[in-house]
Design an enzyme around this catalytic site. Sequence first.
Site, PDB file in Angstrom:
ATOM      1  N   ASP A 191      12.988  -1.505  -2.317  1.00  0.00           N
ATOM      2  CA  ASP A 191      11.818  -2.364  -2.195  1.00  0.00           C
ATOM      3  C   ASP A 191      12.221  -3.759  -2.648  1.00  0.00           C
ATOM      4  OD1 ASP A 191       8.582  -1.441  -1.930  1.00  0.00           O
ATOM      5  OD2 ASP A 191       9.004  -3.503  -2.542  1.00  0.00           O
ATOM      6  N   HIS A 192      11.615  -4.789  -2.050  1.00  0.00           N
ATOM      7  CA  HIS A 192      12.001  -6.149  -2.414  1.00  0.00           C
ATOM      8  C   HIS A 192      11.151  -6.737  -3.538  1.00  0.00           C
ATOM      9  CE1 HIS A 192       9.388  -7.580   1.225  1.00  0.00           C
ATOM     10  NE2 HIS A 192       8.674  -7.084   0.257  1.00  0.00           N
ATOM     11  N   THR A 201       0.843  -1.188   0.000  1.00  0.00           N
ATOM     12  CA  THR A 201       0.000   0.000   0.000  1.00  0.00           C
ATOM     13  C   THR A 201       0.881   1.242   0.000  1.00  0.00           C
ATOM     14  OG1 THR A 201      -0.087   0.082   2.411  1.00  0.00           O
ATOM     15  CG2 THR A 201      -1.867  -1.115   1.295  1.00  0.00           C
ATOM     16  N   ILE A 202       0.285   2.339  -0.429  1.00  0.00           N
ATOM     17  CA  ILE A 202       0.896   3.653  -0.214  1.00  0.00           C
ATOM     18  C   ILE A 202       0.222   4.204   1.037  1.00  0.00           C
ATOM     19  CG2 ILE A 202      -0.726   4.737  -1.849  1.00  0.00           C
ATOM     20  CD1 ILE A 202       1.391   6.873  -2.405  1.00  0.00           C
ATOM     21  N   SER A 203       1.014   4.694   1.962  1.00  0.00           N
ATOM     22  CA  SER A 203       0.468   5.193   3.224  1.00  0.00           C
ATOM     23  C   SER A 203      -0.452   6.376   2.996  1.00  0.00           C
ATOM     24  CB  SER A 203       1.601   5.610   4.165  1.00  0.00           C
ATOM     25  OG  SER A 203       2.363   4.505   4.562  1.00  0.00           O
ATOM     26  N   THR A 261       8.842  -7.646   5.796  1.00  0.00           N
ATOM     27  CA  THR A 261       9.013  -9.083   5.630  1.00  0.00           C
ATOM     28  C   THR A 261       9.756  -9.367   4.332  1.00  0.00           C
ATOM     29  OG1 THR A 261       7.806 -11.182   5.642  1.00  0.00           O
ATOM     30  CG2 THR A 261       6.749  -9.363   4.497  1.00  0.00           C
TER      31      THR A 261
END
Length: 194
Positions: free
Chosen positions: A79-80, A27-29, A184
């Site tokens: 970002d993973h 999500t975008i906060s 995670t």
Amino acid sequence: MSAIDRKDYCPRYSYEDSPQSISYGATISAPHMHGYALEHLENYLRPNMTALDIGSGSGYLTACMAEMVGSGGKVVGVDHIPELVDLSIDNMKKQHSDWLESGRVKFIVGDGRLGCPEEGPYDCIHVGAAAGKKPTALIEQLKAPGRLFTPVGTYSQYIMVYDKKEDGTVEEKRVMGVMYVPLTDADKQLGRDY
């Protein structure tokens, strides 16, 4: 935040003050959370400073941070999920392709729990997902002085601010209760937890 159009990074419900899905379990906060983060990091996002944005997602907050550090500064977004890194690059190109070309902004696929030591140390680090415990690997990548803004906790989460002082000691402060997605690995985020 007013200098960076959120619509370039969040095409649906761009200006609604709530988190929005950007696919891939991310999500975008909500804008108010980005505002809190930038307010707490403001003294560490001055011209010519370096910053790290963990869980950079669509790239919006990375762009806001890059606006603040100016042309002499640098912001690294990690970002993973490779598709989210590609998305953030595409989003940045809409208005600020020169930031990518000049190195003012760099997006990297990587495990945010490990940070990005090869690009550091950093004046500040923002984390957009909740670490289960105090993220010592990220604190180590801060300059002295430097600041880390991150949610911490599993069932009960809080925004924590870790300040590394000039002598290398670290002070921590609990800012507010929150609810973030967990910091995670990619498989768990994508629901491929075998």
